[in-house]
Design a protein around this motif. Sequence first.
Motif, PDB file in Angstrom:
ATOM      1  N   THR A 414      42.137  16.238  86.486  1.00 30.15           N
ATOM      2  CA  THR A 414      42.953  15.061  86.785  1.00 30.15           C
ATOM      3  C   THR A 414      42.064  13.839  86.541  1.00 30.15           C
ATOM      4  N   SER A 416      41.959   9.531  87.008  1.00 27.38           N
ATOM      5  CA  SER A 416      42.589   8.314  87.497  1.00 27.38           C
ATOM      6  C   SER A 416      41.618   7.158  87.341  1.00 27.38           C
ATOM      7  N   GLU A 418      40.480   3.427  88.905  1.00 28.86           N
ATOM      8  CA  GLU A 418      40.551   2.503  90.021  1.00 28.86           C
ATOM      9  C   GLU A 418      40.148   1.141  89.485  1.00 28.86           C
ATOM     10  N   HIS A 434      48.262  18.379  89.307  1.00 29.29           N
ATOM     11  CA  HIS A 434      49.111  17.682  90.270  1.00 29.29           C
ATOM     12  C   HIS A 434      50.236  18.560  90.819  1.00 29.29           C
ATOM     13  N   GLU A 447      46.005  15.729  83.703  1.00 26.42           N
ATOM     14  CA  GLU A 447      45.685  14.698  82.704  1.00 26.42           C
ATOM     15  C   GLU A 447      44.822  15.202  81.551  1.00 26.42           C
ATOM     16  N   LEU A 482      45.794   8.169  78.677  1.00 26.80           N
ATOM     17  CA  LEU A 482      46.363   7.902  80.001  1.00 26.80           C
ATOM     18  C   LEU A 482      47.524   6.927  79.903  1.00 26.80           C
TER      19      LEU A 482
ATOM     20  N   ARG B 174      49.691   2.813  90.465  1.00 25.97           N
ATOM     21  CA  ARG B 174      49.144   3.885  89.624  1.00 25.97           C
ATOM     22  C   ARG B 174      49.604   5.226  90.187  1.00 25.97           C
ATOM     23  N   PRO B 175      49.717   6.239  89.369  1.00 24.00           N
ATOM     24  CA  PRO B 175      50.261   7.515  89.846  1.00 24.00           C
ATOM     25  C   PRO B 175      49.536   8.029  91.081  1.00 24.00           C
ATOM     26  N   LYS B 177      49.091   6.722  93.849  1.00 27.50           N
ATOM     27  CA  LYS B 177      48.397   5.718  94.651  1.00 27.50           C
ATOM     28  C   LYS B 177      49.399   4.951  95.523  1.00 27.50           C
ATOM     29  N   PHE B 248      54.124  13.035  90.607  1.00 26.28           N
ATOM     30  CA  PHE B 248      53.327  12.526  89.507  1.00 26.28           C
ATOM     31  C   PHE B 248      54.106  12.372  88.199  1.00 26.28           C
ATOM     32  N   PRO B 250      53.006  10.113  84.347  1.00 24.29           N
ATOM     33  CA  PRO B 250      52.076   9.111  83.815  1.00 24.29           C
ATOM     34  C   PRO B 250      52.719   7.756  83.539  1.00 24.29           C
ATOM     35  N   HIS B 273      49.764   4.803  84.878  1.00 24.45           N
ATOM     36  CA  HIS B 273      48.357   4.494  84.640  1.00 24.45           C
ATOM     37  C   HIS B 273      48.327   3.106  83.998  1.00 24.45           C
TER      38      HIS B 273
END
Lengths: 547, 547
Positions: A414, A416, A418, A434, A447, A482, B174-175, B177, B248, B250, B273
């Motif tokens: 996965t 992600s 930030e 997921h 991902e 992504l 974001r996924p 989050k 989830f 994307p 994302h």
Amino acid sequence: MADRRRLLSEWIQAVGMRSLRKTVLLAIVASVVLVVALLHSWPTRAYTTVDVWQRPGPAVERHLEERFPEPDHRSANIPYRVKESIAGLLARNGCVCEGESGGMNLPFAQLLFPRVSAHPMHTAFEASELEEMKKRRAKEYQGFQMRSQTPADMLIVAEANNPLQYPTQGMEVRPLKTILIPGLAVQDHPKELYIVNFTSTLGTLNVAAEVEGVKVKGDGEMHMTLTSSMLSNLNRQLQFVTYTNTLFHPSTADTVQFETEGHQAMFTIKVRHGVTPKLYNTGPKGEYNISALVTIATKTFMRYDKLQGLIDSVRKYYSTVTIVIADDSENPKTVSGPYIEHYIMPFGKGWFAGRNLAVSQVTTKYVLWVDDDFIFTANTKLEKLVDVLERTTLDLVGGAVREATGYTATYRQTISIEPGEEEGDCLHMRRGFHHIIQGFPNCVVTEGVINFFLARTDKIQQVGFDPRLARVAHLEFFIDGLGSLHVGSCDDVIVNHATKIKLPWVSQSESDKTYAKFRYPPASSDATHTKNGLLYFKNRFQCLTHN
Amino acid sequence: MADRRRLLSEWIQAVGMRSLRKTVLLAIVASVVLVVALLHSWPTRAYTTVDVWQRPGPAVERHLEERFPEPDHRSANIPYRVKESIAGLLARNGCVCEGESGGMNLPFAQLLFPRVSAHPMHTAFEASELEEMKKRRAKEYQGFQMRSQTPADMLIVAEANNPLQYPTQGMEVRPLKTILIPGLAVQDHPKELYIVNFTSTLGTLNVAAEVEGVKVKGDGEMHMTLTSSMLSNLNRQLQFVTYTNTLFHPSTADTVQFETEGHQAMFTIKVRHGVTPKLYNTGPKGEYNISALVTIATKTFMRYDKLQGLIDSVRKYYSTVTIVIADDSENPKTVSGPYIEHYIMPFGKGWFAGRNLAVSQVTTKYVLWVDDDFIFTANTKLEKLVDVLERTTLDLVGGAVREATGYTATYRQTISIEPGEEEGDCLHMRRGFHHIIQGFPNCVVTEGVINFFLARTDKIQQVGFDPRLARVAHLEFFIDGLGSLHVGSCDDVIVNHATKIKLPWVSQSESDKTYAKFRYPPASSDATHTKNGLLYFKNRFQCLTHN
């Protein structure tokens, strides 16, 4: 003599007359042509200018979610208690590059309890060049932001108790075209006169029909006012309001202000060409025709024996599937056969360059990526992977790779991001997935997957493999994907991996030795083309954490 | 003997003891490892399933702008007069394949007054296969629509006089989050009890802080209710409402319902994302370093003399710029030199396949496309083209090509798509442009340009050249780029075109003859890979009109 003189003068006269007529005729024709040409090239429209300079637009409030809103005078004294479990999930101001600390230091600890480690990306650069790199990256990022943000990203809040009814989402017009604006109305208390007005910036407002009892001012301009003493007539007129885009842009949005006395509203009309589909012919109906649907793509370097092993194994099960081979070996050998496409690259051009080349040549709906040392077996059922992509919204689905030891890996990751501030964003990669996919119990969404996958050709070509990555790289493709790629992974479609284990009693072949020499070379001199240098500069990361 | 027996038994005992201890130890270690492994692999989270099947979603109302809204009972009797000049601009139900009729039939008429001609695309197919092609195309298009539409495209209308205040645009998470939902409030008339509730589908609602005097029910679920007798307390609580994506995906959107007694509102939170930037290192500051910024890309086929002419002319002005050459000649010759990258393709693989290959290998910020028979001159100032892309939001800027006769062309084309129904869309191409670019008086914005242009590498790789187009093709690239590429054209950067004119006293070279043979071959057997077949199937056009 006189006869001759007379004949001569008659002749001169005759010629003269003809010349005169000819000249006159020629002159007439010439002027007609000239006038026609002039009329044709006469500017029939005055071309306006458009401003497409890269200028910073209104600052988009990115970090709304990070701060608790300041209380106004009414709520300043109302007590509250922070709910840590939720407040802690909100994005912080910038990201911090830290992994997990502590933990047992037993043998096998990392295997059984993988700890998260954090790696700063700026270390790709010498201290002397880092400051320059930061500045350059910030400048390039600024350009990127200016090109990618539109007014459609802006935060708009609908005010309460607004007599105006209006559309808040879903309006789109093609460049330079016209649409009716739906859903407009006024529900006001009884008044003598009702006045509403509209303001736009990238186009003009108008009405497609004129309703009795309503005065329209500014139709065809960027500010239009409608006035009426009868509310129902005004509302009927509002059903005919149109928007016409006049300032061309292939993909942007116009923010329209809609006002009446004491109240206002704002909504966005997207201005863009529609998304043109890129469809593929799939071959006749019925069972999945793998040759019509799938192209196998691979890259090879100095190991034709492994490559031939792959090809032979593929042909056992799929005799007419096209195999595309990108080859940057030093002294390229001929690789030929039916449905084989062999591409020769400059020596050592690179791993992702080769991958990008191979997928750039695919003409079928799907492409199957394989490494040149894979071996197809009876378990390598491509029909299963095709079935997943035909029936779900996934763009890419990975399979499983079995080593000589029997160990089978799906390498699910996965990923992600930030968001960070000037230092850059933080990239987080964790093993796992997921969800399990409904209807496909052996498949999950994630991902990143292993290097054995089937993908939609148009999506994989759109994401691409960055040719700046010359040597070892894998997840960089999924990072670039992504948001674009919907990725899945199934563990019931398996390909074998020709052994990499250096068994002591097996001497390394010549090609293996040369391969090993190039496969793990010393660091490149161009720092932004290394894995970390690219993550730092190209994708604007400051940190990578993974387990 | 006894000593030996005693020694033996002692030995056996000792070994036995050691074995026993060893066995016990091994057993303990094994069970510890087993337990630890079990604990580790014990599902620490229950994975939910996700439904990613291609199912038709709620029908998106595409053709809103085409029909006048039906009047309701209040407005049924209000008279109105249609304004033809505006009503005629609205999109019709489907598009019609027609050109301009009539006009003078004089010589040079087409030159001076180019008429619009219309060409139906289905003619690419035999009558026998057309029905099958239509069905297949419709099925592929349906899948494409299901993958590309999101709830963020849906029309939402804000109701009037709603006591609810809420955000209508700009929210993104974001996924998986969490974000604070901004702008929520209630401005209701005094009541005993105020109740608001939220409903979401792809995530859960919660509060980041608990405000005194407000009762929260359903926090952490997809339906949450807030109740309070004090309006200001409720409004303070509304400032702490959070949304957490739990299902989830994307790139999708969640539609949140926000309600209070008698009123409701709807808004969208994008779940995706972020857009990861793809930045390029530009080299040191100061003047434009063309070698660091630009790679020249071209494709060649059976005319190495022209190719060498191009390379020699480039080197006169740019000695270290990398030139990437895709070559699908029959018996490829070596093309070498410093900063030359030569790629060998299967014989006759094709024009756009070669173009796609060449751009797939570029590692600089910009790529300059040239045909292999261009000649650089002192007027071919790449710095000017770089300047345009560095300072504007354009993604691609074309130059001008001068023929041997002195005639210079920019080949600007505007392209627009008129949506159609099941038959497909209509593609309209017209010579010309939209606006002049402010600050660059020699440059304009348009959709298609001549085959001499500078482009951002990431954008051109993202659009790509479809390798299904084997022979003559040009504008297909710009059609695929609609909505993605911001295109410009400047007429003050000029490259020469090595002569194509067959002068009667110049005998055609051998390579020219072979080239001519392949350049204009008979129609391909795979109908969907012809220009019109692709426009019909891949892009879903029914008609092409141009002048």
